[in-house]
Scaffold this motif. Sequence first.
Motif, mmCIF file in Angstrom:
data_model
loop_
_atom_site.group_PDB
_atom_site.id
_atom_site.type_symbol
_atom_site.label_atom_id
_atom_site.label_comp_id
_atom_site.label_asym_id
_atom_site.label_seq_id
_atom_site.Cartn_x
_atom_site.Cartn_y
_atom_site.Cartn_z
ATOM 1 N N CYS B 241 -32.672 101.949 -12.373
ATOM 2 C CA CYS B 241 -31.853 100.877 -12.954
ATOM 3 C C CYS B 241 -31.221 100.006 -11.872
ATOM 4 C CB CYS B 241 -30.751 101.462 -13.833
ATOM 5 S SG CYS B 241 -31.368 102.151 -15.371
ATOM 6 N N LEU B 242 -30.768 100.646 -10.808
ATOM 7 C CA LEU B 242 -30.088 99.895 -9.749
ATOM 8 C C LEU B 242 -31.074 99.126 -8.870
ATOM 9 C CD1 LEU B 242 -27.405 102.565 -8.686
ATOM 10 C CD2 LEU B 242 -27.117 100.631 -10.257
ATOM 11 N N HIS B 243 -32.330 99.593 -8.824
ATOM 12 C CA HIS B 243 -33.287 99.007 -7.878
ATOM 13 C C HIS B 243 -34.374 98.156 -8.526
ATOM 14 C CE1 HIS B 243 -31.774 100.812 -4.154
ATOM 15 N NE2 HIS B 243 -31.294 101.726 -4.967
ATOM 16 N N ASN B 244 -34.322 97.996 -9.834
ATOM 17 C CA ASN B 244 -35.219 97.018 -10.472
ATOM 18 C C ASN B 244 -34.392 96.184 -11.448
ATOM 19 O OD1 ASN B 244 -37.603 95.670 -10.937
ATOM 20 N ND2 ASN B 244 -38.296 97.075 -12.532
ATOM 21 N N LYS B 245 -33.209 95.858 -10.996
ATOM 22 C CA LYS B 245 -32.186 95.236 -11.831
ATOM 23 C C LYS B 245 -32.661 93.957 -12.519
ATOM 24 C CE LYS B 245 -28.419 93.120 -10.131
ATOM 25 N NZ LYS B 245 -27.109 92.976 -9.415
ATOM 26 N N ASP B 246 -33.227 93.036 -11.745
ATOM 27 C CA ASP B 246 -33.547 91.728 -12.311
ATOM 28 C C ASP B 246 -34.587 91.819 -13.417
ATOM 29 O OD1 ASP B 246 -31.725 90.707 -10.591
ATOM 30 O OD2 ASP B 246 -33.189 89.967 -9.128
ATOM 31 N N ALA B 247 -35.652 92.557 -13.158
ATOM 32 C CA ALA B 247 -36.704 92.678 -14.177
ATOM 33 C C ALA B 247 -36.181 93.421 -15.401
ATOM 34 C CB ALA B 247 -37.919 93.397 -13.591
ATOM 35 N N ILE B 248 -35.363 94.441 -15.176
ATOM 36 C CA ILE B 248 -34.817 95.208 -16.301
ATOM 37 C C ILE B 248 -33.876 94.338 -17.131
ATOM 38 C CG2 ILE B 248 -33.234 97.094 -16.883
ATOM 39 C CD1 ILE B 248 -34.563 98.733 -14.639
ATOM 40 N N LEU B 249 -33.029 93.566 -16.471
ATOM 41 C CA LEU B 249 -32.106 92.702 -17.214
ATOM 42 C C LEU B 249 -32.874 91.654 -18.019
ATOM 43 C CD1 LEU B 249 -29.167 92.233 -14.658
ATOM 44 C CD2 LEU B 249 -29.149 93.592 -16.766
ATOM 45 N N GLU B 250 -33.954 91.154 -17.458
ATOM 46 C CA GLU B 250 -34.801 90.196 -18.180
ATOM 47 C C GLU B 250 -35.382 90.845 -19.438
ATOM 48 O OE1 GLU B 250 -35.737 87.090 -18.043
ATOM 49 O OE2 GLU B 250 -37.542 87.153 -19.289
ATOM 50 N N MET B 251 -35.902 92.057 -19.314
ATOM 51 C CA MET B 251 -36.500 92.732 -20.467
ATOM 52 C C MET B 251 -35.441 93.127 -21.499
ATOM 53 S SD MET B 251 -39.666 92.525 -20.064
ATOM 54 C CE MET B 251 -40.702 92.010 -18.679
ATOM 55 N N LEU B 252 -34.288 93.546 -21.009
ATOM 56 C CA LEU B 252 -33.199 93.892 -21.922
ATOM 57 C C LEU B 252 -32.754 92.669 -22.720
ATOM 58 C CD1 LEU B 252 -30.853 96.336 -19.976
ATOM 59 C CD2 LEU B 252 -31.801 96.685 -22.260
ATOM 60 N N ALA B 253 -32.723 91.510 -22.060
ATOM 61 C CA ALA B 253 -32.311 90.289 -22.755
ATOM 62 C C ALA B 253 -33.288 89.951 -23.875
ATOM 63 C CB ALA B 253 -32.216 89.131 -21.762
ATOM 64 N N ARG B 254 -34.591 90.073 -23.576
ATOM 65 C CA ARG B 254 -35.598 89.801 -24.604
ATOM 66 C C ARG B 254 -35.484 90.802 -25.760
ATOM 67 N NH1 ARG B 254 -40.651 87.181 -22.764
ATOM 68 N NH2 ARG B 254 -40.150 86.084 -20.853
ATOM 69 N N PHE B 255 -35.358 92.062 -25.391
ATOM 70 C CA PHE B 255 -35.247 93.109 -26.413
ATOM 71 C C PHE B 255 -34.048 92.837 -27.335
ATOM 72 C CE2 PHE B 255 -33.238 97.014 -27.848
ATOM 73 C CZ PHE B 255 -34.271 97.678 -28.474
ATOM 74 N N GLU B 257 -32.435 90.069 -27.902
ATOM 75 C CA GLU B 257 -32.670 88.851 -28.677
ATOM 76 C C GLU B 257 -33.522 89.173 -29.907
ATOM 77 O OE1 GLU B 257 -33.329 85.622 -25.797
ATOM 78 O OE2 GLU B 257 -35.034 85.115 -27.071
ATOM 79 N N ASP B 258 -34.600 89.921 -29.670
ATOM 80 C CA ASP B 258 -35.481 90.301 -30.777
ATOM 81 C C ASP B 258 -34.750 91.198 -31.776
ATOM 82 O OD1 ASP B 258 -37.467 88.891 -29.537
ATOM 83 O OD2 ASP B 258 -38.487 90.640 -28.693
ATOM 84 N N LEU B 259 -33.910 92.087 -31.247
ATOM 85 C CA LEU B 259 -33.198 93.000 -32.134
ATOM 86 C C LEU B 259 -32.187 92.244 -32.996
ATOM 87 C CD1 LEU B 259 -33.028 95.989 -32.885
ATOM 88 C CD2 LEU B 259 -31.146 96.229 -31.261
ATOM 89 N N ALA B 260 -31.545 91.236 -32.410
ATOM 90 C CA ALA B 260 -30.596 90.425 -33.182
ATOM 91 C C ALA B 260 -31.320 89.722 -34.325
ATOM 92 C CB ALA B 260 -29.919 89.416 -32.264
ATOM 93 N N SER B 261 -32.520 89.268 -34.040
ATOM 94 C CA SER B 261 -33.301 88.575 -35.062
ATOM 95 C C SER B 261 -33.737 89.553 -36.162
ATOM 96 C CB SER B 261 -34.502 87.920 -34.367
ATOM 97 O OG SER B 261 -35.465 87.562 -35.292
ATOM 98 N N LEU B 262 -34.099 90.763 -35.764
ATOM 99 C CA LEU B 262 -34.486 91.797 -36.733
ATOM 100 C C LEU B 262 -33.287 92.206 -37.579
ATOM 101 C CD1 LEU B 262 -36.610 93.802 -37.730
ATOM 102 C CD2 LEU B 262 -36.243 95.169 -35.686
ATOM 103 N N GLN B 263 -32.147 92.315 -36.918
ATOM 104 C CA GLN B 263 -30.907 92.665 -37.618
ATOM 105 C C GLN B 263 -30.567 91.616 -38.677
ATOM 106 O OE1 GLN B 263 -28.006 93.908 -34.772
ATOM 107 N NE2 GLN B 263 -26.247 93.549 -36.116
ATOM 108 N N ARG B 264 -30.773 90.379 -38.306
ATOM 109 C CA ARG B 264 -30.518 89.291 -39.246
ATOM 110 C C ARG B 264 -31.455 89.387 -40.459
ATOM 111 N NH1 ARG B 264 -31.126 84.064 -40.695
ATOM 112 N NH2 ARG B 264 -29.171 82.903 -40.860
#
Lengths: 312, 312
Positions: B241-255, B257-264
Amino acid sequence: MASPMFEKIALVGIGLIGSSLARVIRREGLAKHIAIATRSASTLKRAEELGLGDSYTTEAKEAVRDADLVIVSVPVGSSGEVAAEIAPALKKGAILTDVGSTKASVIAQMQPHVPEGVHFIPGHPLAGTEKSGPDAGFADLFENRWCIFTPLPGTDPAALETLSEFWRRCGSNIDTMDPQHHDMTLAIVSHLPHIIAYNIVGTADDLEAVTKSEVIKYSASGFRDFTRLAASDPTMWRDVCLHNKDAILEMLARFSEDLASLQRAIRWGDGEKLFDLFTRTRAIRRSIIEAGQDIDVPDFGRQAVEHPAAKS
Amino acid sequence: MASPMFEKIALVGIGLIGSSLARVIRREGLAKHIAIATRSASTLKRAEELGLGDSYTTEAKEAVRDADLVIVSVPVGSSGEVAAEIAPALKKGAILTDVGSTKASVIAQMQPHVPEGVHFIPGHPLAGTEKSGPDAGFADLFENRWCIFTPLPGTDPAALETLSEFWRRCGSNIDTMDPQHHDMTLAIVSHLPHIIAYNIVGTADDLEAVTKSEVIKYSASGFRDFTRLAASDPTMWRDVCLHNKDAILEMLARFSEDLASLQRAIRWGDGEKLFDLFTRTRAIRRSIIEAGQDIDVPDFGRQAVEHPAAKS
């Protein structure tokens, strides 16, 4: 073989759960006659080819006539419609139950149709796989799994005991709870995991930076675990989402809140927080294995299944 | 047995990956001498009890002396420290590689320490289980799994081919890509799934409405699948988590976003949207099975492992 518990059992719906019931009822000799009903002519034909029952019909109300036990195994969104259809044909004294993954909604849909003298006992066997349809069922599906009843006030204790005994003979352990508690519990142990799995697989499917072929190729690094739940029956899970909305939204809100906090820990390099969470979650896995609810074999034993020689 | 590929291989770190390497190197006769180093005296003792190597030391720089191949298998956050420690002792012409789950960070940490004449080739075998430590390893771990190299500009082709051949003899298939693409790909196929699994298990652990004993008792309804990934090594995953921060944060943001849409969609009862997603995700599961990256047995074959008789 013990004497049959029932003269006639009607199975309305013959998917994974219905067809597994048909198989275990036959194996354990729990009924003299198994009547099978499903709306789909092709599914019915397949059930007949598999020899799952003694009579077959696309009319649920035909199947339930004279049945001592009626088990409705349909997507929860169809419960009301099925109840309305079969209600006039139900035998006085019959036990009517279901296997739906949500209970408050199923009760609200079915209860108004249940005639006087019919024992309606909502139920939910916590068993299944990612496969669906009559070919996917097997007699061992309920072995050592829980079956939860959410009996209504005034339920006849004798009828409840009879239904409990039936499920025990199918291999299940019995629990009872109120419908609201069931729905909240299942929201966290089943509904949220499925929704999260569907969501992450959807996110991966949408990526343009990483090609879909790479996601598939490298899926053994963790991703493939989610694809199993995300391969579950779409109709069943659409209905679960629509019929346990409040509890699911509550769990989703908690999950998202926790994820935002975890995301923040990653962004700000809070290694201690990450380590604490990652340690805490290990204990739950151990408890699940100790409770006999999962196998203590690395990677779910996939390696053993893939390479039988490596088992020893 | 083929002649050994190397006179001496040094394994720095002897956890799941290191100890699996030790076992497969021995089985395939890939080295005359296996030198094992780990900082932990108790882990080293265990490795010796298991007979995993030919020499044992808590000093990595002792182990790497005269080694033709050095494989660093430590949590990615320790890569730099290890590289600094072993650098002065590395033999000219030696191949130095690692097995870390993040590549840009490992390169940034190790590369500055690598002496002239040593071939540093970053690598990542996509293999593992939720278990850790020297007892958890097994010789078949890399069988039919991918090993990804992210070679630096100017890498000696002969050294790369030697290392590739080594991993092929360990059972792996070889791929190469650039470090950034590796980190983005792994963020979706491995890091995000682990983080999501840790998170959902944490959310369940925190619930007061549903008791922890119920979560455990009923976990077979889906939840238990996540507990496997969430039982993975906390130190390893903190470091990822600490050493692949940028890519992980990018994927978490997409996830998210998609989850918010599914929740809606759940909140507003958009059954069509839910059904579409739940159908789309099924196809990915099929592709993974067709690609031989998971077994086509319901429930990961757990039923078969639990009840061997039910297999037929």
